[in-house]
Design a protein around this motif. Sequence first.
Motif, mmCIF file in Angstrom:
data_model
loop_
_atom_site.group_PDB
_atom_site.id
_atom_site.type_symbol
_atom_site.label_atom_id
_atom_site.label_comp_id
_atom_site.label_asym_id
_atom_site.label_seq_id
_atom_site.Cartn_x
_atom_site.Cartn_y
_atom_site.Cartn_z
ATOM 1 N N TRP A 1 -24.109 17.202 36.199
ATOM 2 C CA TRP A 1 -24.419 16.258 37.270
ATOM 3 C C TRP A 1 -23.170 15.679 37.910
ATOM 4 O O TRP A 1 -23.155 15.392 39.109
ATOM 5 C CB TRP A 1 -25.323 15.147 36.743
ATOM 6 C CG TRP A 1 -24.659 14.213 35.754
ATOM 7 C CD1 TRP A 1 -24.646 14.311 34.404
ATOM 8 C CD2 TRP A 1 -23.913 13.032 36.091
ATOM 9 N NE1 TRP A 1 -23.932 13.281 33.852
ATOM 10 C CE2 TRP A 1 -23.479 12.469 34.865
ATOM 11 C CE3 TRP A 1 -23.570 12.394 37.280
ATOM 12 C CZ2 TRP A 1 -22.710 11.321 34.803
ATOM 13 C CZ3 TRP A 1 -22.810 11.239 37.235
ATOM 14 C CH2 TRP A 1 -22.392 10.707 36.009
ATOM 15 N N GLN A 2 -22.080 15.539 37.126
ATOM 16 C CA GLN A 2 -20.850 14.991 37.711
ATOM 17 C C GLN A 2 -20.317 15.882 38.835
ATOM 18 O O GLN A 2 -19.799 15.393 39.840
ATOM 19 C CB GLN A 2 -19.758 14.846 36.637
ATOM 20 C CG GLN A 2 -19.987 13.696 35.684
ATOM 21 C CD GLN A 2 -20.665 14.149 34.415
ATOM 22 O OE1 GLN A 2 -21.417 15.124 34.424
ATOM 23 N NE2 GLN A 2 -20.421 13.448 33.324
ATOM 24 N N HIS A 3 -20.459 17.205 38.650
ATOM 25 C CA HIS A 3 -19.948 18.127 39.671
ATOM 26 C C HIS A 3 -20.763 18.037 40.955
ATOM 27 O O HIS A 3 -20.214 18.057 42.062
ATOM 28 C CB HIS A 3 -19.958 19.565 39.133
ATOM 29 C CG HIS A 3 -19.058 19.764 37.967
ATOM 30 N ND1 HIS A 3 -19.489 20.315 36.781
ATOM 31 C CD2 HIS A 3 -17.758 19.453 37.779
ATOM 32 C CE1 HIS A 3 -18.489 20.362 35.921
ATOM 33 N NE2 HIS A 3 -17.434 19.844 36.510
ATOM 34 N N TYR A 4 -22.070 17.944 40.817
ATOM 35 C CA TYR A 4 -22.912 17.838 42.011
ATOM 36 C C TYR A 4 -22.667 16.506 42.721
ATOM 37 O O TYR A 4 -22.624 16.457 43.962
ATOM 38 C CB TYR A 4 -24.385 17.977 41.632
ATOM 39 C CG TYR A 4 -24.747 19.349 41.122
ATOM 40 C CD1 TYR A 4 -24.825 20.438 41.991
ATOM 41 C CD2 TYR A 4 -25.001 19.570 39.768
ATOM 42 C CE1 TYR A 4 -25.154 21.705 41.524
ATOM 43 C CE2 TYR A 4 -25.322 20.826 39.294
ATOM 44 C CZ TYR A 4 -25.400 21.893 40.174
ATOM 45 O OH TYR A 4 -25.717 23.140 39.714
ATOM 46 N N LEU A 5 -22.498 15.428 41.952
ATOM 47 C CA LEU A 5 -22.234 14.134 42.561
ATOM 48 C C LEU A 5 -20.855 14.123 43.227
ATOM 49 O O LEU A 5 -20.688 13.598 44.335
ATOM 50 C CB LEU A 5 -22.308 13.025 41.503
ATOM 51 C CG LEU A 5 -22.029 11.597 41.999
ATOM 52 C CD1 LEU A 5 -22.969 11.227 43.146
ATOM 53 C CD2 LEU A 5 -22.157 10.603 40.848
ATOM 54 N N ALA A 6 -19.856 14.734 42.558
ATOM 55 C CA ALA A 6 -18.516 14.818 43.139
ATOM 56 C C ALA A 6 -18.538 15.629 44.428
ATOM 57 O O ALA A 6 -17.891 15.276 45.420
ATOM 58 C CB ALA A 6 -17.545 15.434 42.139
ATOM 59 N N LEU A 7 -19.286 16.727 44.417
ATOM 60 C CA LEU A 7 -19.415 17.561 45.616
ATOM 61 C C LEU A 7 -20.028 16.747 46.750
ATOM 62 O O LEU A 7 -19.560 16.805 47.899
ATOM 63 C CB LEU A 7 -20.280 18.784 45.309
ATOM 64 C CG LEU A 7 -20.573 19.723 46.483
ATOM 65 C CD1 LEU A 7 -19.286 20.333 47.017
ATOM 66 C CD2 LEU A 7 -21.547 20.817 46.059
#
Length: 297
Positions: free
Chosen positions: A270-276
Amino acid sequence: MNNNRITIMMVAVIFLWGINVVMIKYLTNYYPPLALAGIRMVLAAAFLLPAVWYQGGWQRVPRAAWWPICGVGLFNIFLHQIALSWGIKATSATHATLILALNPLLTTLLASCLVREPLSRNKLTGVALGLAGVLLIISGKSDTMGATLLGDGVMVIAMLVYVFGSLCVKKSTQYAPPLTVTIYSHLVAAPALVVLGLFTNPVWVYEGAFELWPIVTLLFSSWFSTALGAVLWNTGIHHIGASTASLFLNGQPIVGLFASALFLNEQLVWQHYLALLLVLLGVSLGTGAFNSFRKGT
Protein backbone atom coordinates in the motif's frame (compact mmCIF):
# COMPACT_ATOMS: atom_id res chain seq x y z
CA MET A 1 6.23 19.28 -36.36
CA ASN A 2 2.52 18.83 -35.55
CA ASN A 3 1.15 18.09 -32.09
CA ASN A 4 0.15 14.50 -32.92
CA ARG A 5 3.72 13.55 -33.86
CA ILE A 6 5.11 15.20 -30.74
CA THR A 7 2.56 13.36 -28.58
CA ILE A 8 3.46 10.00 -30.16
CA MET A 9 7.17 10.68 -29.61
CA MET A 10 6.76 11.62 -25.97
CA VAL A 11 4.49 8.65 -25.22
CA ALA A 12 7.19 6.41 -26.72
CA VAL A 13 9.69 8.00 -24.33
CA ILE A 14 7.42 7.13 -21.39
CA PHE A 15 7.48 3.43 -22.26
CA LEU A 16 11.16 3.29 -23.25
CA TRP A 17 12.33 5.00 -20.06
CA GLY A 18 9.76 3.33 -17.82
CA ILE A 19 10.98 -0.15 -18.69
CA ASN A 20 14.62 0.96 -18.82
CA VAL A 21 14.77 1.20 -15.01
CA VAL A 22 13.75 -2.45 -14.84
CA MET A 23 16.24 -3.47 -17.54
CA ILE A 24 19.13 -1.70 -15.81
CA LYS A 25 18.20 -3.35 -12.51
CA TYR A 26 18.27 -6.72 -14.29
CA LEU A 27 21.61 -5.95 -16.00
CA THR A 28 23.37 -5.09 -12.71
CA ASN A 29 23.28 -8.84 -12.02
CA TYR A 30 25.68 -9.28 -14.95
CA TYR A 31 27.73 -6.04 -15.04
CA PRO A 32 29.22 -3.78 -12.33
CA PRO A 33 27.25 -0.50 -12.21
CA LEU A 34 30.01 1.82 -13.49
CA ALA A 35 31.04 -0.67 -16.17
CA LEU A 36 27.41 -0.99 -17.24
CA ALA A 37 27.11 2.79 -17.62
CA GLY A 38 30.15 2.94 -19.92
CA ILE A 39 29.12 -0.06 -21.98
CA ARG A 40 25.58 1.23 -22.50
CA MET A 41 26.72 4.72 -23.54
CA VAL A 42 29.30 3.39 -26.00
CA LEU A 43 26.63 1.18 -27.59
CA ALA A 44 24.23 4.12 -27.66
CA ALA A 45 26.81 6.38 -29.32
CA ALA A 46 27.59 3.68 -31.90
CA PHE A 47 23.86 3.36 -32.62
CA LEU A 48 23.60 7.12 -33.20
CA LEU A 49 26.64 7.47 -35.49
CA PRO A 50 24.85 6.30 -38.69
CA ALA A 51 22.36 9.11 -38.11
CA VAL A 52 25.24 11.58 -38.61
CA TRP A 53 25.77 10.39 -42.16
CA TYR A 54 22.04 10.16 -42.81
CA GLN A 55 21.63 13.86 -42.02
CA GLY A 56 24.54 14.82 -44.29
CA GLY A 57 27.72 14.27 -42.29
CA TRP A 58 29.24 16.10 -39.33
CA GLN A 59 27.70 19.49 -38.77
CA ARG A 60 29.59 22.49 -37.48
CA VAL A 61 27.91 24.05 -34.48
CA PRO A 62 28.46 27.58 -33.15
CA ARG A 63 31.03 27.99 -30.41
CA ALA A 64 28.28 29.15 -28.06
CA ALA A 65 26.57 25.76 -28.44
CA TRP A 66 29.44 23.73 -27.01
CA TRP A 67 28.97 24.77 -23.38
CA PRO A 68 25.32 23.65 -23.21
CA ILE A 69 26.12 20.53 -25.28
CA CYS A 70 28.87 19.64 -22.79
CA GLY A 71 26.34 20.37 -20.04
CA VAL A 72 24.00 17.79 -21.60
CA GLY A 73 26.87 15.30 -21.73
CA LEU A 74 27.88 16.02 -18.12
CA PHE A 75 24.46 16.07 -16.46
CA ASN A 76 22.13 14.01 -18.69
CA ILE A 77 24.64 11.31 -19.53
CA PHE A 78 27.85 11.16 -17.45
CA LEU A 79 26.59 11.98 -13.95
CA HIS A 80 23.07 10.66 -14.54
CA GLN A 81 24.23 7.27 -15.82
CA ILE A 82 26.70 6.85 -12.97
CA ALA A 83 24.07 7.65 -10.35
CA LEU A 84 21.38 5.68 -12.18
CA SER A 85 23.41 2.47 -12.50
CA TRP A 86 24.78 2.66 -8.95
CA GLY A 87 21.48 3.72 -7.40
CA ILE A 88 19.40 1.03 -9.08
CA LYS A 89 21.94 -1.56 -8.00
CA ALA A 90 21.62 -0.40 -4.37
CA THR A 91 17.83 -0.10 -4.22
CA SER A 92 14.74 -1.64 -5.77
CA ALA A 93 13.39 -0.80 -9.22
CA THR A 94 10.14 0.19 -7.51
CA HIS A 95 11.80 2.84 -5.35
CA ALA A 96 13.96 4.03 -8.26
CA THR A 97 10.89 4.50 -10.45
CA LEU A 98 8.99 6.52 -7.86
CA ILE A 99 11.96 8.78 -7.09
CA LEU A 100 12.53 9.46 -10.79
CA ALA A 101 8.86 10.43 -10.98
CA LEU A 102 9.78 13.75 -9.32
CA ASN A 103 11.64 14.78 -12.49
CA PRO A 104 8.72 16.68 -14.11
CA LEU A 105 7.93 18.60 -10.93
CA LEU A 106 11.48 19.78 -10.29
CA THR A 107 12.04 20.54 -13.98
CA THR A 108 9.05 22.87 -13.90
CA LEU A 109 10.13 24.51 -10.64
CA LEU A 110 13.72 25.05 -11.75
CA ALA A 111 12.64 26.39 -15.13
CA SER A 112 10.30 28.79 -13.36
CA CYS A 113 13.07 30.03 -11.08
CA LEU A 114 15.48 30.63 -13.94
CA VAL A 115 12.97 32.75 -15.84
CA ARG A 116 11.86 34.44 -12.58
CA GLU A 117 8.30 33.20 -12.65
CA PRO A 118 6.60 33.32 -9.22
CA LEU A 119 5.92 30.05 -7.45
CA SER A 120 2.19 29.51 -7.27
CA ARG A 121 0.33 27.82 -4.42
CA ASN A 122 -0.20 24.78 -6.65
CA LYS A 123 3.54 24.49 -7.31
CA LEU A 124 4.39 24.72 -3.62
CA THR A 125 1.69 22.16 -2.81
CA GLY A 126 3.07 19.94 -5.55
CA VAL A 127 6.55 20.10 -4.01
CA ALA A 128 5.16 19.09 -0.62
CA LEU A 129 3.18 16.16 -2.04
CA GLY A 130 6.07 14.92 -4.16
CA LEU A 131 8.52 15.04 -1.28
CA ALA A 132 5.96 13.28 0.94
CA GLY A 133 5.79 10.46 -1.59
CA VAL A 134 9.57 10.09 -1.65
CA LEU A 135 9.80 10.15 2.16
CA LEU A 136 7.07 7.51 2.34
CA ILE A 137 8.94 5.02 0.18
CA ILE A 138 12.41 5.57 1.66
CA SER A 139 10.99 5.15 5.16
CA GLY A 140 9.38 1.82 4.25
CA LYS A 141 12.38 -0.03 2.86
CA SER A 142 11.49 -3.29 4.55
CA ASP A 143 8.47 -3.61 2.30
CA THR A 144 10.58 -3.88 -0.85
CA MET A 145 13.40 -6.38 -1.16
CA GLY A 146 16.75 -4.81 -2.03
CA ALA A 147 15.84 -1.19 -1.16
CA THR A 148 18.37 0.81 0.87
CA LEU A 149 18.54 4.38 2.10
CA LEU A 150 21.86 4.89 0.29
CA GLY A 151 20.42 3.59 -2.97
CA ASP A 152 17.37 5.85 -2.65
CA GLY A 153 19.64 8.85 -2.00
CA VAL A 154 21.73 8.12 -5.09
CA MET A 155 18.53 7.87 -7.15
CA VAL A 156 17.56 11.34 -5.91
CA ILE A 157 20.92 12.58 -7.24
CA ALA A 158 20.28 10.81 -10.57
CA MET A 159 16.95 12.59 -10.83
CA LEU A 160 18.39 16.01 -9.91
CA VAL A 161 21.27 15.97 -12.40
CA TYR A 162 18.86 14.97 -15.18
CA VAL A 163 16.68 17.96 -14.36
CA PHE A 164 19.70 20.27 -14.81
CA GLY A 165 20.59 18.45 -18.02
CA SER A 166 17.12 19.00 -19.45
CA LEU A 167 17.62 22.76 -19.14
CA CYS A 168 20.94 22.40 -20.97
CA VAL A 169 19.09 20.55 -23.74
CA LYS A 170 16.70 23.46 -24.18
CA LYS A 171 19.62 25.90 -24.39
CA SER A 172 21.73 23.81 -26.77
CA THR A 173 18.87 23.11 -29.19
CA GLN A 174 18.62 26.86 -29.75
CA TYR A 175 21.94 26.57 -31.61
CA ALA A 176 21.86 23.08 -33.14
CA PRO A 177 19.29 20.43 -34.17
CA PRO A 178 18.22 17.98 -31.42
CA LEU A 179 19.83 15.01 -33.21
CA THR A 180 23.17 16.83 -33.42
CA VAL A 181 22.98 17.75 -29.72
CA THR A 182 22.18 14.13 -28.83
CA ILE A 183 25.02 12.66 -30.87
CA TYR A 184 27.69 15.13 -29.77
CA SER A 185 26.73 14.92 -26.10
CA HIS A 186 26.96 11.11 -26.24
CA LEU A 187 30.35 11.30 -27.95
CA VAL A 188 31.55 13.62 -25.17
CA ALA A 189 30.24 11.50 -22.29
CA ALA A 190 30.77 7.92 -23.50
CA PRO A 191 34.63 8.00 -23.53
CA ALA A 192 34.63 9.64 -20.08
CA LEU A 193 32.45 6.84 -18.70
CA VAL A 194 34.74 4.20 -20.23
CA VAL A 195 37.84 5.83 -18.70
CA LEU A 196 36.11 5.98 -15.32
CA GLY A 197 35.15 2.33 -15.67
CA LEU A 198 38.74 1.34 -16.44
CA PHE A 199 39.94 2.93 -13.19
CA THR A 200 37.14 1.61 -10.96
CA ASN A 201 36.32 -1.90 -12.22
CA PRO A 202 38.73 -4.82 -11.89
CA VAL A 203 36.16 -6.89 -13.79
CA TRP A 204 33.67 -5.68 -16.39
CA VAL A 205 31.31 -8.63 -16.58
CA TYR A 206 29.92 -11.26 -14.24
CA GLU A 207 29.04 -14.86 -14.97
CA GLY A 208 26.27 -15.22 -17.55
CA ALA A 209 26.76 -11.76 -19.08
CA PHE A 210 27.15 -13.19 -22.59
CA GLU A 211 24.03 -15.32 -22.51
CA LEU A 212 21.15 -14.47 -24.85
CA TRP A 213 18.79 -12.53 -22.57
CA PRO A 214 21.42 -10.31 -20.90
CA ILE A 215 22.80 -9.40 -24.35
CA VAL A 216 19.33 -8.73 -25.81
CA THR A 217 18.40 -6.63 -22.78
CA LEU A 218 21.68 -4.70 -22.95
CA LEU A 219 21.23 -3.89 -26.64
CA PHE A 220 17.60 -2.86 -26.24
CA SER A 221 18.42 -0.67 -23.23
CA SER A 222 21.36 0.96 -25.03
CA TRP A 223 19.97 1.38 -28.54
CA PHE A 224 16.30 2.05 -27.96
CA SER A 225 15.69 3.19 -24.37
CA THR A 226 18.87 5.28 -24.19
CA ALA A 227 19.84 6.38 -27.72
CA LEU A 228 16.43 6.56 -29.40
CA GLY A 229 14.79 7.78 -26.18
CA ALA A 230 17.32 10.64 -25.93
CA VAL A 231 16.70 11.71 -29.53
CA LEU A 232 12.92 11.75 -29.00
CA TRP A 233 13.23 13.56 -25.65
CA ASN A 234 15.61 16.21 -26.97
CA THR A 235 13.40 16.75 -30.01
CA GLY A 236 10.38 17.19 -27.75
CA ILE A 237 12.19 19.71 -25.55
CA HIS A 238 13.27 21.62 -28.67
CA HIS A 239 9.67 21.98 -29.87
CA ILE A 240 7.68 22.39 -26.65
CA GLY A 241 10.22 23.25 -23.93
CA ALA A 242 11.57 21.35 -20.93
CA SER A 243 8.68 22.20 -18.64
CA THR A 244 5.94 21.11 -21.05
CA ALA A 245 7.86 18.05 -22.22
CA SER A 246 8.21 16.92 -18.62
CA LEU A 247 4.41 16.65 -18.36
CA PHE A 248 4.57 13.51 -20.49
CA LEU A 249 6.81 11.84 -17.89
CA ASN A 250 3.84 11.66 -15.54
CA GLY A 251 3.10 8.22 -16.98
CA GLN A 252 6.65 6.90 -16.55
CA PRO A 253 6.30 5.82 -12.90
CA ILE A 254 3.18 3.84 -13.77
CA VAL A 255 5.05 1.91 -16.46
CA GLY A 256 8.11 1.38 -14.28
CA LEU A 257 6.21 0.47 -11.13
CA PHE A 258 4.18 -2.31 -12.68
CA ALA A 259 7.03 -3.47 -14.92
CA SER A 260 9.18 -4.00 -11.80
CA ALA A 261 6.41 -6.10 -10.28
CA LEU A 262 5.83 -8.05 -13.51
CA PHE A 263 9.41 -8.74 -14.58
CA LEU A 264 11.39 -8.56 -11.32
CA ASN A 265 8.70 -9.95 -9.00
CA GLU A 266 9.05 -6.97 -6.67
CA GLN A 267 6.21 -6.86 -4.17
CA LEU A 268 3.92 -3.82 -4.30
CA VAL A 269 2.31 -2.84 -1.01
CA TRP A 270 0.00 0.00 0.00
CA GLN A 271 2.89 2.40 0.63
CA HIS A 272 3.93 2.15 -3.02
CA TYR A 273 0.45 2.87 -4.34
CA LEU A 274 0.05 5.79 -1.93
CA ALA A 275 3.51 7.14 -2.86
CA LEU A 276 2.63 6.83 -6.54
CA LEU A 277 -0.60 8.75 -5.95
CA LEU A 278 1.20 11.50 -4.00
CA VAL A 279 3.96 11.87 -6.60
CA LEU A 280 1.55 11.96 -9.55
CA LEU A 281 -0.76 14.40 -7.77
CA GLY A 282 2.21 16.59 -6.85
CA VAL A 283 3.54 16.52 -10.39
CA SER A 284 0.11 17.33 -11.83
CA LEU A 285 -0.38 20.29 -9.47
CA GLY A 286 3.16 21.60 -9.80
CA THR A 287 3.28 21.49 -13.60
CA GLY A 288 -0.26 22.76 -14.15
CA ALA A 289 -1.56 19.53 -15.67
CA PHE A 290 -4.34 19.35 -13.07
CA ASN A 291 -5.65 22.81 -13.97
CA SER A 292 -5.37 22.06 -17.68
CA PHE A 293 -7.44 18.92 -17.21
CA ARG A 294 -10.14 20.80 -15.27
CA LYS A 295 -10.33 23.49 -17.94
CA GLY A 296 -10.52 20.84 -20.66
CA THR A 297 -13.48 19.23 -18.92
